[in-house]
Design a protein around this motif. Sequence first.
Motif, PDB file in Angstrom:
ATOM      1  N   ALA A 181      75.861 109.565  23.396  1.00  0.00           N
ATOM      2  CA  ALA A 181      76.258 108.293  22.782  1.00  0.00           C
ATOM      3  C   ALA A 181      77.055 108.506  21.494  1.00  0.00           C
ATOM      4  CB  ALA A 181      75.032 107.429  22.504  1.00  0.00           C
ATOM      5  N   GLY A 182      78.163 109.242  21.640  1.00  0.00           N
ATOM      6  CA  GLY A 182      79.019 109.442  20.486  1.00  0.00           C
ATOM      7  C   GLY A 182      78.749 110.725  19.744  1.00  0.00           C
ATOM      8  N   VAL A 183      77.574 111.355  19.954  1.00  0.00           N
ATOM      9  CA  VAL A 183      77.276 112.646  19.330  1.00  0.00           C
ATOM     10  C   VAL A 183      77.405 113.708  20.403  1.00  0.00           C
ATOM     11  CG1 VAL A 183      75.518 114.058  18.217  1.00  0.00           C
ATOM     12  CG2 VAL A 183      75.760 111.658  17.596  1.00  0.00           C
ATOM     13  N   ASN A 184      78.368 114.586  20.244  1.00  0.00           N
ATOM     14  CA  ASN A 184      78.579 115.663  21.196  1.00  0.00           C
ATOM     15  C   ASN A 184      77.861 116.909  20.682  1.00  0.00           C
ATOM     16  OD1 ASN A 184      79.814 115.300  23.602  1.00  0.00           O
ATOM     17  ND2 ASN A 184      81.804 116.094  22.978  1.00  0.00           N
ATOM     18  N   PRO A 185      76.711 117.265  21.205  1.00  0.00           N
ATOM     19  CA  PRO A 185      76.023 118.462  20.720  1.00  0.00           C
ATOM     20  C   PRO A 185      76.901 119.699  20.880  1.00  0.00           C
ATOM     21  CG  PRO A 185      74.579 117.161  22.127  1.00  0.00           C
ATOM     22  CD  PRO A 185      75.950 116.589  22.270  1.00  0.00           C
ATOM     23  N   ASP A 186      76.697 120.667  20.012  1.00  0.00           N
ATOM     24  CA  ASP A 186      77.463 121.900  20.073  1.00  0.00           C
ATOM     25  C   ASP A 186      77.123 122.689  21.333  1.00  0.00           C
ATOM     26  OD1 ASP A 186      78.820 121.299  17.780  1.00  0.00           O
ATOM     27  OD2 ASP A 186      77.572 122.514  16.459  1.00  0.00           O
ATOM     28  N   PRO A 187      77.983 123.642  21.737  1.00  0.00           N
ATOM     29  CA  PRO A 187      77.870 124.279  23.061  1.00  0.00           C
ATOM     30  C   PRO A 187      76.519 124.869  23.406  1.00  0.00           C
ATOM     31  CG  PRO A 187      79.975 124.826  22.068  1.00  0.00           C
ATOM     32  CD  PRO A 187      79.198 124.081  21.022  1.00  0.00           C
ATOM     33  N   ALA A 188      75.801 125.421  22.449  1.00  0.00           N
ATOM     34  CA  ALA A 188      74.519 126.059  22.768  1.00  0.00           C
ATOM     35  C   ALA A 188      73.548 125.101  23.433  1.00  0.00           C
ATOM     36  CB  ALA A 188      73.881 126.629  21.495  1.00  0.00           C
ATOM     37  N   PHE A 189      73.709 123.812  23.174  1.00  0.00           N
ATOM     38  CA  PHE A 189      72.789 122.819  23.727  1.00  0.00           C
ATOM     39  C   PHE A 189      72.814 122.823  25.256  1.00  0.00           C
ATOM     40  CE2 PHE A 189      71.146 118.585  24.720  1.00  0.00           C
ATOM     41  CZ  PHE A 189      70.075 118.502  23.840  1.00  0.00           C
ATOM     42  N   ASP A 190      73.937 123.230  25.849  1.00  0.00           N
ATOM     43  CA  ASP A 190      74.063 123.178  27.300  1.00  0.00           C
ATOM     44  C   ASP A 190      73.773 124.499  27.999  1.00  0.00           C
ATOM     45  OD1 ASP A 190      74.725 120.442  27.922  1.00  0.00           O
ATOM     46  OD2 ASP A 190      76.563 120.772  26.805  1.00  0.00           O
ATOM     47  N   ARG A 231      64.751 119.340  23.235  1.00  0.00           N
ATOM     48  CA  ARG A 231      64.361 118.333  24.236  1.00  0.00           C
ATOM     49  C   ARG A 231      62.882 117.970  24.105  1.00  0.00           C
ATOM     50  NH1 ARG A 231      68.632 121.230  26.285  1.00  0.00           N
ATOM     51  NH2 ARG A 231      70.185 119.997  27.432  1.00  0.00           N
ATOM     52  N   ARG A 232      62.066 118.902  23.614  1.00  0.00           N
ATOM     53  CA  ARG A 232      60.646 118.614  23.453  1.00  0.00           C
ATOM     54  C   ARG A 232      60.388 117.633  22.305  1.00  0.00           C
ATOM     55  NH1 ARG A 232      57.698 122.628  26.292  1.00  0.00           N
ATOM     56  NH2 ARG A 232      59.003 123.016  28.118  1.00  0.00           N
ATOM     57  N   ILE A 274      67.371 123.009  10.814  1.00  0.00           N
ATOM     58  CA  ILE A 274      67.337 121.686  10.199  1.00  0.00           C
ATOM     59  C   ILE A 274      68.701 121.005  10.263  1.00  0.00           C
ATOM     60  CG2 ILE A 274      67.027 120.448   7.999  1.00  0.00           C
ATOM     61  CD1 ILE A 274      64.931 122.637   7.299  1.00  0.00           C
ATOM     62  N   ALA A 275      69.774 121.735   9.897  1.00  0.00           N
ATOM     63  CA  ALA A 275      71.032 121.020   9.647  1.00  0.00           C
ATOM     64  C   ALA A 275      72.283 121.838   9.924  1.00  0.00           C
ATOM     65  CB  ALA A 275      71.059 120.530   8.199  1.00  0.00           C
ATOM     66  N   ALA A 276      72.254 122.809  10.852  1.00  0.00           N
ATOM     67  CA  ALA A 276      73.495 123.504  11.187  1.00  0.00           C
ATOM     68  C   ALA A 276      74.560 122.474  11.553  1.00  0.00           C
ATOM     69  CB  ALA A 276      73.263 124.474  12.340  1.00  0.00           C
ATOM     70  N   ALA A 277      75.792 122.761  11.175  1.00  0.00           N
ATOM     71  CA  ALA A 277      76.873 121.776  11.279  1.00  0.00           C
ATOM     72  C   ALA A 277      77.166 121.381  12.721  1.00  0.00           C
ATOM     73  CB  ALA A 277      78.137 122.331  10.627  1.00  0.00           C
ATOM     74  N   LEU A 278      77.463 120.119  12.906  1.00  0.00           N
ATOM     75  CA  LEU A 278      77.947 119.591  14.182  1.00  0.00           C
ATOM     76  C   LEU A 278      79.462 119.784  14.180  1.00  0.00           C
ATOM     77  CD1 LEU A 278      77.077 117.972  16.768  1.00  0.00           C
ATOM     78  CD2 LEU A 278      77.634 115.906  15.480  1.00  0.00           C
ATOM     79  N   ASN A 279      79.898 120.979  14.655  1.00  0.00           N
ATOM     80  CA  ASN A 279      81.302 121.360  14.482  1.00  0.00           C
ATOM     81  C   ASN A 279      81.975 121.853  15.751  1.00  0.00           C
ATOM     82  OD1 ASN A 279      79.937 123.760  14.777  1.00  0.00           O
ATOM     83  ND2 ASN A 279      80.518 124.612  12.782  1.00  0.00           N
ATOM     84  N   GLY A 280      81.345 121.613  16.905  1.00  0.00           N
ATOM     85  CA  GLY A 280      81.969 121.977  18.169  1.00  0.00           C
ATOM     86  C   GLY A 280      81.860 123.442  18.536  1.00  0.00           C
ATOM     87  N   THR A 281      81.067 124.197  17.787  1.00  0.00           N
ATOM     88  CA  THR A 281      80.900 125.614  18.090  1.00  0.00           C
ATOM     89  C   THR A 281      79.463 126.031  17.798  1.00  0.00           C
ATOM     90  OG1 THR A 281      81.774 127.830  17.663  1.00  0.00           O
ATOM     91  CG2 THR A 281      81.619 126.357  15.780  1.00  0.00           C
ATOM     92  N   GLY A 282      78.938 126.974  18.578  1.00  0.00           N
ATOM     93  CA  GLY A 282      77.579 127.473  18.335  1.00  0.00           C
ATOM     94  C   GLY A 282      76.527 126.403  18.557  1.00  0.00           C
ATOM     95  N   ILE A 283      75.703 126.177  17.525  1.00  0.00           N
ATOM     96  CA  ILE A 283      74.634 125.197  17.611  1.00  0.00           C
ATOM     97  C   ILE A 283      74.782 124.164  16.508  1.00  0.00           C
ATOM     98  CG2 ILE A 283      73.071 127.001  18.462  1.00  0.00           C
ATOM     99  CD1 ILE A 283      71.559 126.712  15.774  1.00  0.00           C
ATOM    100  N   ASN A 284      74.049 123.076  16.630  1.00  0.00           N
ATOM    101  CA  ASN A 284      73.892 122.134  15.515  1.00  0.00           C
ATOM    102  C   ASN A 284      72.410 121.927  15.266  1.00  0.00           C
ATOM    103  OD1 ASN A 284      74.623 120.287  18.117  1.00  0.00           O
ATOM    104  ND2 ASN A 284      73.038 119.299  16.881  1.00  0.00           N
TER     105      ASN A 284
END
Length: 601
Positions: free
Chosen positions: A132-141, A150-151, A236-246
Motif C-alpha cells: 500500500a505505497g510502501v515498497n519493502p527493500d529487496p531482502a523482504f522477498d 511477518r511475525r 529498528i530503522a534501516a533506510a527504505l532505499n530500494g536496496t538491502g533491507i529496511n
Amino acid sequence: MKVRSVVRALVVATILAMLGALLPQLASAASEKASGRYLVRARSSADYSALRAKAVKEGARVVRDLKQVNTMVVSANSATRTSLAADRRTLSVARSGVRKLTAEVGAPNLDAPGLRGATRLKAKAPAATSAAGVNPDPAFDYKGLLWDYRRIGLPQGWKTSAGSPAVTVGVADTGIDFTHSELAPKVKAVVDFTGMEDPPICKTLFGVGDEDLAAEFGGPVTTDWNGHGSWIGGRIAAALNGTGINGIAPKVNLVALKISQWCGSANDDELLSAFVTAADMGLDVVNISFGGFTDVSTPEGQAIYQAYIDTIAYARSKGTIIVGSAGNEASRIGAGGFVIRHGQLSTPGDTAEDWPDPFGQVELPAGAPGAVDVSATNRVNVPSSASCPPGTIGDPGDPDADPPVPPDFFATCKPASDAHQAAPGAKNQLSYYSNYGPRIDIAGPGGARKFNQPNFDRGGTPGFPYTLEDLTNAWQVFSTTSNWAVEIPCFTFTTGSGFPQGECYSTIQGTSMAAPQVAGSLALIASAHPSLRKHPGALIARMKRLANDNVHNYTRAISRTDTSPGDLSGLPCDIGFCHLSGPRISDSDAYGAGLVNVAHP
C-alpha cells in the motif's frame, strides 16, 4: 555447502565467560592506581553541589555529573570513598560495575574487520512486494530471510505508517556504523560515552581499543567496531532505499549512544549516563541490549539497583521509554527483576563455579521497574529426522587431536534418537536461551538455532547465510551489521542480489535481537499516534493491547535433575541445568502480554 564468515573468531567461549575470568584485571588496574570508579548519590539536589565540592577537594576526579538523578561518577581512592560514604549528605556510594552484551560474541579478529573479510554470496534479486505505497527493500522477498517481520504484523502495519522523522530512537550499544549506506541517513547524532573509561575496558582486557582499530584500519573511532549496535539500529530503522533491507520503522531517526567499544562491555555509569542523556535529548525510545545480574543483598548492589530505578523513572518523566533485553540465561525473572528460580543454562563439562546460581539477584537494567523487559521467540522448532545424511549432524571436535579438530555446531539435521528435543513444528516458541517469568512485559522475535536447543544438544544452524542447505531460510534473525565489525560476522552480496555492494549484513540470535523488535514497534506506534508521544504509560499500554496473545509456548525450563550428557558433545552435565527438560514454561511467563504485533499500529 556451508558458508562461514572468516571474521568469526575461532573461539568457543562467549564474551560473557571471557569477561567473567578477565574482569579481575580491571579491579587490579584500579587497585594499582589506588582508585576506583564509584557512583556517589546525594540525598537531595540541595546536597549535590556541596558533596561534589567535597569530592573534588579530597582529590576525587568527577568523571560524570548526573545531577538529574542526584548522582555523580567519581574516580577516587579508598580514603576519599570512605569519607564520602560517611558524609550525612550521601545516600550511597557504590562501585560502578560492568554490564555485557546479551548476545554471543568472541574475541577480535584484527586481520579481517568488516567487509575486508566478508563472505560474498550470490543471490538473485526477487520481485518487489508492495504494501500500500510502501515498497519493502529487496531482502523482504527472499523466502524465509526476514521471517520475523511477518511475525510482528508487517508489511500490513506499513499501510498505516512506516514511521515519522519526528520520532527518534536511541541505541545504547557498541555504536552504529554511520558509514553503512543503510544507516548513514538515519543516524542523526553520535554520543560517545566510552572516552572517560578509567581504566579503558577493552584495552585493559585485550590490549586493543577502538582507537587502535581506527588507527590500524582507517575507520572512524566513534563508529561501531563490534557490529552489535549496527545490527540493532538496522532492525529498528534501516533506510527504505530500494536496496538491502529496511527497518521496522524505516522513516524514524536514530541516535547512537555509544556505551561500549568493540569488546561489548560497559560500566554501569555509561548505561545510566546514556539514559539521562537520551531523556534530555527528547528521544522517544532507547534500546538497551546489555545486562547482567546484580546481588542486591549487599549495600552496593542495592545502591546500583536503586540508581537504575531512579534513572529509568527520570527518563519516563521526560517521555523516554527504556526497552531492554531480558537476558540469555534461561532464568525465571519475577517482580522487580528478581531471579525466582534456581540455575542458569549451563554447559556440559563445566563446574558449578563456571555457572553460579543467580537466584535472588536482579536482572539489570531491563528487569528494573519502569523498563520494558523483552523475552525472545524463535521462528519454528524444525522437527528431527529418523536418519540424517553424513556431514549434517555437527561434530563435537577433538582439541587433543593433531592437529586439533574444532567443533562444528552447525547441524542441519537432528537425529530423532537425540535425548533432548523441542516440540516439533511449533512456532513462536520461547527461544531456548531466553529469560522468562512474571517480569516479562512482551516478547519479540530473537531467533534460535534451527532445532531450538543449545549447540551441545545439537541445536542446529543459524541458517542463511551461514548454511545454504535451506536456501535463504534464516532460523536466527537477519539485519545489517557494521562495515568495520571485528566481532559480528560480515556477509556481503554480489551484483544483482538487490543488496548494496561491499556492505555488511549478518544473522544472529539473542534477547538482544528481540528488544529492537519492540523498540522499533513502539516507534511505529508513536509515529501512527503522535498524541501518544511523550506519554510512555499510554504508549506501552497500546503496544500491549495490540500484542498477539494467541501464542502458546511448549519450551521447557532448564532441569536441575537432568544430568545426562550433551547430545552432540557427549560431555557430562554433573551440575544439572544443561538441558531444557524441566516443566513447560507458561504462556504468560514466556510472552508477558504476548508477541509484539504492529499489524494495526
